[in-house]
Design a protein around this motif. Structure first.
Motif, PDB file in Angstrom:
ATOM      1  N   THR A  43       0.831  -1.201   0.000  1.00  0.00           N
ATOM      2  CA  THR A  43       0.000   0.000   0.000  1.00  0.00           C
ATOM      3  C   THR A  43       0.864   1.250   0.000  1.00  0.00           C
ATOM      4  O   THR A  43       1.756   1.409   0.842  1.00  0.00           O
ATOM      5  CB  THR A  43      -0.922   0.011   1.223  1.00  0.00           C
ATOM      6  N   ALA A  44       0.601   2.134  -0.945  1.00  0.00           N
ATOM      7  CA  ALA A  44       1.389   3.350  -1.121  1.00  0.00           C
ATOM      8  C   ALA A  44       0.528   4.578  -0.862  1.00  0.00           C
ATOM      9  O   ALA A  44      -0.682   4.481  -0.576  1.00  0.00           O
ATOM     10  CB  ALA A  44       1.974   3.405  -2.535  1.00  0.00           C
ATOM     11  N   SER A  48      -0.427   7.506  -5.724  1.00  0.00           N
ATOM     12  CA  SER A  48       0.888   7.090  -6.220  1.00  0.00           C
ATOM     13  C   SER A  48       0.743   6.352  -7.535  1.00  0.00           C
ATOM     14  O   SER A  48      -0.132   5.493  -7.701  1.00  0.00           O
ATOM     15  CB  SER A  48       1.578   6.185  -5.200  1.00  0.00           C
ATOM     16  N   THR A  49       1.628   6.662  -8.481  1.00  0.00           N
ATOM     17  CA  THR A  49       1.608   5.990  -9.781  1.00  0.00           C
ATOM     18  C   THR A  49       2.715   4.943  -9.908  1.00  0.00           C
ATOM     19  O   THR A  49       2.832   4.301 -10.955  1.00  0.00           O
ATOM     20  CB  THR A  49       1.771   7.018 -10.910  1.00  0.00           C
ATOM     21  N   HIS A  50       3.522   4.775  -8.856  1.00  0.00           N
ATOM     22  CA  HIS A  50       4.688   3.892  -8.972  1.00  0.00           C
ATOM     23  C   HIS A  50       4.867   2.936  -7.801  1.00  0.00           C
ATOM     24  O   HIS A  50       5.484   1.896  -7.960  1.00  0.00           O
ATOM     25  CB  HIS A  50       5.961   4.730  -9.134  1.00  0.00           C
ATOM     26  N   GLY A  51       4.376   3.279  -6.609  1.00  0.00           N
ATOM     27  CA  GLY A  51       4.438   2.365  -5.479  1.00  0.00           C
ATOM     28  C   GLY A  51       5.673   2.456  -4.621  1.00  0.00           C
ATOM     29  O   GLY A  51       5.788   1.726  -3.621  1.00  0.00           O
ATOM     30  N   TYR A  52       6.626   3.319  -4.943  1.00  0.00           N
ATOM     31  CA  TYR A  52       7.849   3.420  -4.147  1.00  0.00           C
ATOM     32  C   TYR A  52       7.657   4.251  -2.880  1.00  0.00           C
ATOM     33  O   TYR A  52       8.590   4.412  -2.103  1.00  0.00           O
ATOM     34  CB  TYR A  52       8.985   3.997  -4.997  1.00  0.00           C
ATOM     35  N   ASP A  53       6.463   4.792  -2.686  1.00  0.00           N
ATOM     36  CA  ASP A  53       6.157   5.582  -1.495  1.00  0.00           C
ATOM     37  C   ASP A  53       5.196   4.820  -0.594  1.00  0.00           C
ATOM     38  O   ASP A  53       4.109   5.276  -0.263  1.00  0.00           O
ATOM     39  CB  ASP A  53       5.592   6.949  -1.891  1.00  0.00           C
ATOM     40  N   MET A  54       5.618   3.644  -0.169  1.00  0.00           N
ATOM     41  CA  MET A  54       4.814   2.757   0.676  1.00  0.00           C
ATOM     42  C   MET A  54       4.411   3.451   1.975  1.00  0.00           C
ATOM     43  O   MET A  54       5.200   4.165   2.594  1.00  0.00           O
ATOM     44  CB  MET A  54       5.629   1.513   0.990  1.00  0.00           C
ATOM     45  N   VAL A  55       3.166   3.198   2.410  1.00  0.00           N
ATOM     46  CA  VAL A  55       2.699   3.725   3.690  1.00  0.00           C
ATOM     47  C   VAL A  55       2.258   2.623   4.639  1.00  0.00           C
ATOM     48  O   VAL A  55       2.172   2.843   5.851  1.00  0.00           O
ATOM     49  CB  VAL A  55       1.542   4.733   3.505  1.00  0.00           C
ATOM     50  N   ASP A  56       1.972   1.442   4.100  1.00  0.00           N
ATOM     51  CA  ASP A  56       1.517   0.339   4.947  1.00  0.00           C
ATOM     52  C   ASP A  56       2.106  -0.958   4.409  1.00  0.00           C
ATOM     53  O   ASP A  56       1.663  -1.483   3.386  1.00  0.00           O
ATOM     54  CB  ASP A  56      -0.014   0.264   4.946  1.00  0.00           C
ATOM     55  N   ALA A  60      -1.395  -5.611   0.655  1.00  0.00           N
ATOM     56  CA  ALA A  60      -1.275  -5.390  -0.789  1.00  0.00           C
ATOM     57  C   ALA A  60      -2.086  -4.148  -1.143  1.00  0.00           C
ATOM     58  O   ALA A  60      -3.149  -3.895  -0.577  1.00  0.00           O
ATOM     59  CB  ALA A  60      -1.789  -6.597  -1.554  1.00  0.00           C
ATOM     60  N   ALA A  61      -1.577  -3.371  -2.091  1.00  0.00           N
ATOM     61  CA  ALA A  61      -2.170  -2.072  -2.390  1.00  0.00           C
ATOM     62  C   ALA A  61      -3.628  -2.203  -2.836  1.00  0.00           C
ATOM     63  O   ALA A  61      -3.909  -2.886  -3.830  1.00  0.00           O
ATOM     64  CB  ALA A  61      -1.356  -1.379  -3.477  1.00  0.00           C
ATOM     65  N   PRO A  62      -4.551  -1.528  -2.151  1.00  0.00           N
ATOM     66  CA  PRO A  62      -5.945  -1.548  -2.605  1.00  0.00           C
ATOM     67  C   PRO A  62      -6.126  -1.028  -4.021  1.00  0.00           C
ATOM     68  O   PRO A  62      -6.957  -1.535  -4.773  1.00  0.00           O
ATOM     69  CB  PRO A  62      -6.650  -0.647  -1.576  1.00  0.00           C
ATOM     70  N   VAL A  63      -5.336  -0.015  -4.405  1.00  0.00           N
ATOM     71  CA  VAL A  63      -5.496   0.561  -5.735  1.00  0.00           C
ATOM     72  C   VAL A  63      -5.120  -0.441  -6.829  1.00  0.00           C
ATOM     73  O   VAL A  63      -5.566  -0.325  -7.970  1.00  0.00           O
ATOM     74  CB  VAL A  63      -4.663   1.854  -5.867  1.00  0.00           C
ATOM     75  N   LEU A  64      -4.318  -1.447  -6.478  1.00  0.00           N
ATOM     76  CA  LEU A  64      -3.963  -2.500  -7.439  1.00  0.00           C
ATOM     77  C   LEU A  64      -4.970  -3.645  -7.427  1.00  0.00           C
ATOM     78  O   LEU A  64      -4.883  -4.551  -8.272  1.00  0.00           O
ATOM     79  CB  LEU A  64      -2.571  -3.057  -7.129  1.00  0.00           C
ATOM     80  N   GLY A  65      -5.884  -3.613  -6.470  1.00  0.00           N
ATOM     81  CA  GLY A  65      -6.879  -4.683  -6.371  1.00  0.00           C
ATOM     82  C   GLY A  65      -6.897  -5.385  -5.046  1.00  0.00           C
ATOM     83  O   GLY A  65      -7.771  -6.217  -4.780  1.00  0.00           O
ATOM     84  N   ASN A 101      -0.268   7.132   6.506  1.00  0.00           N
ATOM     85  CA  ASN A 101       0.815   6.332   7.076  1.00  0.00           C
ATOM     86  C   ASN A 101       0.625   6.272   8.589  1.00  0.00           C
ATOM     87  O   ASN A 101       0.995   7.206   9.306  1.00  0.00           O
ATOM     88  CB  ASN A 101       2.164   6.960   6.727  1.00  0.00           C
ATOM     89  N   PRO A 102       0.042   5.206   9.121  1.00  0.00           N
ATOM     90  CA  PRO A 102      -0.276   5.147  10.553  1.00  0.00           C
ATOM     91  C   PRO A 102       0.936   5.366  11.452  1.00  0.00           C
ATOM     92  O   PRO A 102       0.821   5.995  12.511  1.00  0.00           O
ATOM     93  CB  PRO A 102      -0.869   3.745  10.726  1.00  0.00           C
ATOM     94  N   TRP A 103       2.101   4.835  11.051  1.00  0.00           N
ATOM     95  CA  TRP A 103       3.280   4.989  11.891  1.00  0.00           C
ATOM     96  C   TRP A 103       3.725   6.450  11.947  1.00  0.00           C
ATOM     97  O   TRP A 103       4.033   6.978  13.014  1.00  0.00           O
ATOM     98  CB  TRP A 103       4.426   4.125  11.367  1.00  0.00           C
ATOM     99  N   TRP A 104       3.766   7.091  10.793  1.00  0.00           N
ATOM    100  CA  TRP A 104       4.212   8.485  10.730  1.00  0.00           C
ATOM    101  C   TRP A 104       3.220   9.397  11.459  1.00  0.00           C
ATOM    102  O   TRP A 104       3.615  10.317  12.171  1.00  0.00           O
ATOM    103  CB  TRP A 104       4.373   8.889   9.279  1.00  0.00           C
TER     104      TRP A 104
END
Length: 787
Positions: A43-44, A48-56, A60-65, A101-104
């Protein structure tokens, strides 16, 4: 261990989800691919259009399914016999949208007392966490503070939301909304500051200079477990068969991280995005299968560059440069050094100051300014991205020599830094210098110098070296033999999501090294009519226009806008010049609207397109048939004339590729033409053979042609001691044609075998030493299998 026979890189995102990837599995299997290799899937940040900015890292990223779609993709791949390689981002997390980002969010709310405070690399001793988000018109962000508001339990600044510490939301009676928000803001564990302060004053480590990517401390076993647990579950269940590690140089201890990862995933194929200098090797203690292949990109592409073009192209660049910068056109390393100095001092000032604070504790250091200067010189002097102490001591020693030569008056402090690093390689000073030296090189060289030193941009590539004008067959063979013996399962690449230009653009531009005089005449004419407002950008612009031709006005404008800001000469991301930017933006329209110039560009492009196709096919054959695990970047099985991202992330027409592959399987043997079918033929035939008969792709033996055109052939045998497979490609095709073609040049086949089948053309070769003109009559490449 599950080592794929090849990989196919797919950029996932909102427009290309798990379900869409699943729909491509049968096509990839038909192409011959061994494993699907995808961009990050956790999860980014929203949008995000690339996924390198993960937040969780737990989903698995919801936007990807989401999880169900991810599992369906994994199941389809497994059913079809393909592996799945996932891009892993261990160095940082996305913080552009704190609430995502829950941690941040927790750390911003609770400060150093937060459960996840130690997950991030934050220096709490320097006060509140600085968040560089405020607009700044030269007032340091002061006016923007008036736009703060407290509403619905959060602090808001336009679209940005930030948490409130417990008990801090109360506001004075009668206060204006702005005054109330200001009072609440002052009570938080963070401070919103001008965006301009991000490069110089941040209290947390970033990914390079991107303040919305906060570094995490994955060296902590707790953080490792929290960020890798879900990925490792997928590996354990057999749904993920390989891991590609993004930017290991940013980690505190890459070797220790990789050993922990290997222990957790002993059977996974493991490769690292490690950019190696030409004479550099992977640290021997890293338990990995290899790199992502940038060193192979340099070697393979260099084969098709004519070293005779260096002198005339250097002279041309000097002629068209400003007088004060003409000398630099012959000194790529000087340009790199200057750009690394700029990156360390200006772009990465916050990281430099954090190191300087540690250096001031050394007895020989008189003050902070000396500490900063000494650290800067050391950082910009590394000959490689970073050392990995206690391994890699030679790189540190060389950096000390170079730094002392630059600033001899700082010699004692530079020596003291190095001594402290070697004596305590796992303490904070050594760790931060090593982490930051890689950042300095990446930002100084890849993202600055490679947009300034533009005499011949086919060499300006990630992992490249513009000072090495081409690669000889002997150098290439030596590297390939070493790879076959030492890292036979490393990845090999020609195009990636990070390359400055696609493999086919570089292949076309390589032709200019054979036509320096013709290119010089055209460039002088076109520059006289339509000069870009800065000389090095002018060199870059015309080369990229030719390399990507035909290219539309919008694509060219977007590319030049990015290139100009990366070069940081007439404009930059942090100090834009409106007039300069406008002139750059107007250039594509002016050029493409000039019928005479367009006709000349089209004619010159036609001149280099055919030889460029020959180079492209040669590159692809050598990469896919050579040692290592070849990766095909999405869409590049046909001609692909993409420039740097986001241009290389444009949608791919997979339907057209399916249809063309089906025609090839029905016996169609295409010409080398604009359809790109010849490249698809080469790619599919080699990948299928690798998958179906992997034993043919063991060992490596250089082969040498004999005759008047021998220098125009590069060939090698594979298949172990019996050499059952021979790859041969044409290099420097313009020179070959000008010299009269292959004539009576022969290639002696290994072991005196006389009967071979070209798996690309289907033609039979019945000779122990066939004429290359016969072997390469149909295509400029051949893959001969012993019959």
């Amino acid at each position: 261990m599950t080592v794929p026979t090849s990989t196919y890189r797919l950029q996932l995102g909102p427009e290309q989800t798990f379900d869409q990837a699943r729909a491509l599995v049968d096509y990839l299997r038909d192409l011959g691919v061994g494993a699907l290799y995808v961009s990050p899937v956790l999860t980014a940040v929203p949008g995000s259009t690339h996924g390198y900015d993960m937040v969780d890292p737990t989903r698995a990223a919801p936007v990807l399914g989401g999880e169900s779609a991810r599992k369906a993709l994994a199941d389809r791949l497994r059913d079809r016999g393909l592996g799945l390689v996932v891009d892993v981002v261990p160095n940082h997390m996305g913080v552009a949208v704190p609430a995502a980002n829950p941690w941040w969010w927790e750390v911003l709310r609770e400060g150093s007392a937060a459960v996840h405070a130690d997950y991030f690399d934050i220096d709490f001793s320097r006060g509140p966490i600085l968040l560089p988000v405020l607009a700044d018109d030269g007032d340091g962000g002061a006016a923007a503070l008036a736009d703060l508001r407290v509403a619905d339990g959060v602090l808001r600044y336009h679209e940005h939301e930030f948490p409130l510490a417990e008990g801090t939301a109360a506001t004075p009676d009668g206060a204006t909304p702005a005054a109330a928000a200001a009072a609440v803001h002052e009570r938080q564990h963070y401070r919103l500051v001008s965006w301009r302060r991000g490069g110089a004053e941040l209290t947390y480590r970033r990914f390079f200079d991107i303040s919305t990517l906060a570094a995490i401390r994955v060296e902590d076993p707790t953080v490792f477990a929290a960020t890798h647990g879900e990925l490792l579950r997928w590996v354990e269940e057999g749904e993920v068969t390989g891991l590609r590690i993004d930017h290991p140089d940013g980690l505190a201890d890459p070797g220790e991280y990789l050993r922990r990862l290997r222990e957790a995933a002993p059977d996974a194929w493991l490769v690292v995005e490690k950019i190696l200098a030409p004479a550099e090797s992977l640290p021997a203690s890293w338990p990995v299968d290899g790199t992502t292949g940038y060193e192979v990109l340099r070697e393979v592409c260099g084969l098709f560059v004519d070293p005779a073009g260096e002198a005339p192209l250097t002279a041309l660049a000097q002629e068209l440069s400003a007088p004060e910068s003409a000398a630099a056109c012959a000194d790529p390393h000087g340009t790199e050094s200057a750009c690394k100095h700029f990156a360390a001092a200006e772009v990465l000032g916050a990281e430099l100051d954090r190191i300087a604070g540690l250096v001031t504790t050394l007895p020989v250091c008189p003050d902070r300014e000396t500490a900063r200067s000494a650290a800067l010189e050391l950082l910009r002097s590394f000959p490689v991205y970073r050392s990995y102490l206690p391994e890699g001591r030679a790189a540190l020693d060389e950096a000390v020599v170079v730094a002392r030569a630059h600033r001899p008056e700082l010699g004692s402090v530079i020596d003291a830094i190095a001594e402290e690093m070697t004596a305590r390689p796992r303490e904070e000073l050594a760790t931060r210098v090593q982490q930051t030296s890689g950042m300095v090189t990446a930002k100084g060289v890849e993202d600055t110098a490679y947009y300034r030193f533009n005499r011949f941009v086919a060499l300006n590539e990630v992992g490249g070296d513009p000072a090495r004008f081409g690669v000889s067959p002997a150098e290439f063979h030596a590297a390939a033999q070493g790879r076959a013996a030492g890292l036979p399962t490393t990845m090999t690449s020609l195009s990636t999501h990070d390359t400055k230009r696609s493999e086919d653009v570089r292949a076309r531009l390589a032709v200019l090294s054979e036509l320096p005089s013709e290119w010089g005449d055209a460039l002088r004419r076109w520059t006289a009519r339509h000069p870009l407002p800065e000389a090095s950008l002018n060199l870059l612009g015309w080369q990229c226009l030719l390399g990507a031709w035909p290219i539309g006005e919008d694509r060219l404008r977007d590319y030049l806008a990015k290139a100009a800001k990366e070069a940081k000469l007439g404009t930059s991301w942090t100090a834009p010049d409106a007039d300069f930017d406008a002139a750059v933006a107007a250039w594509p329209g002016a050029v493409l609207g000039d019928e005479r110039t367009v006709a000349e560009i089209a004619a010159f492009a036609e001149r280099v397109t055919g030889p460029g196709w020959s180079n492209s096919l040669g590159q692809k054959l050598i990469q896919t048939a050579g040692p290592g695990v070849p990766d095909v970047y999405q869409g590049t099985e046909l001609w692909d004339l993409s420039l740097v991202d986001p241009d290389n992330r444009r949608p791919v027409d997979f339907d057209a590729r399916r249809d063309l592959l089906a025609r090839l399987d029905q016996g169609f043997r295409p010409e080398v033409d604009r359809s790109g079918a010849a490249k698809l033929l080469v790619t599919s035939r080699v990948l299928r053979l690798r998958r179906d008969e992997p034993e043919l792709f063991t060992g490596y033996r250089p082969l040498t042609a004999d005759g008047p055109a021998a220098r125009h052939a590069v060939a090698f045998a594979r298949g172990g001691r019996h050499a059952a497979l021979v790859a041969v490609a044409t290099r420097l095709p313009v020179g070959l044609a000008n010299s009269g073609g292959w004539r009576d040049t022969i290639l002696a086949m290994p072991d005196g075998r006389a009967s071979w089948i070209d798996v690309i053309s289907g033609e039979r070769v019945d000779a122990a030493a066939p004429l290359l003109g016969d072997v390469l009559a149909r295509y400029p490449v051949a893959l001969l299998r012993r019959d």
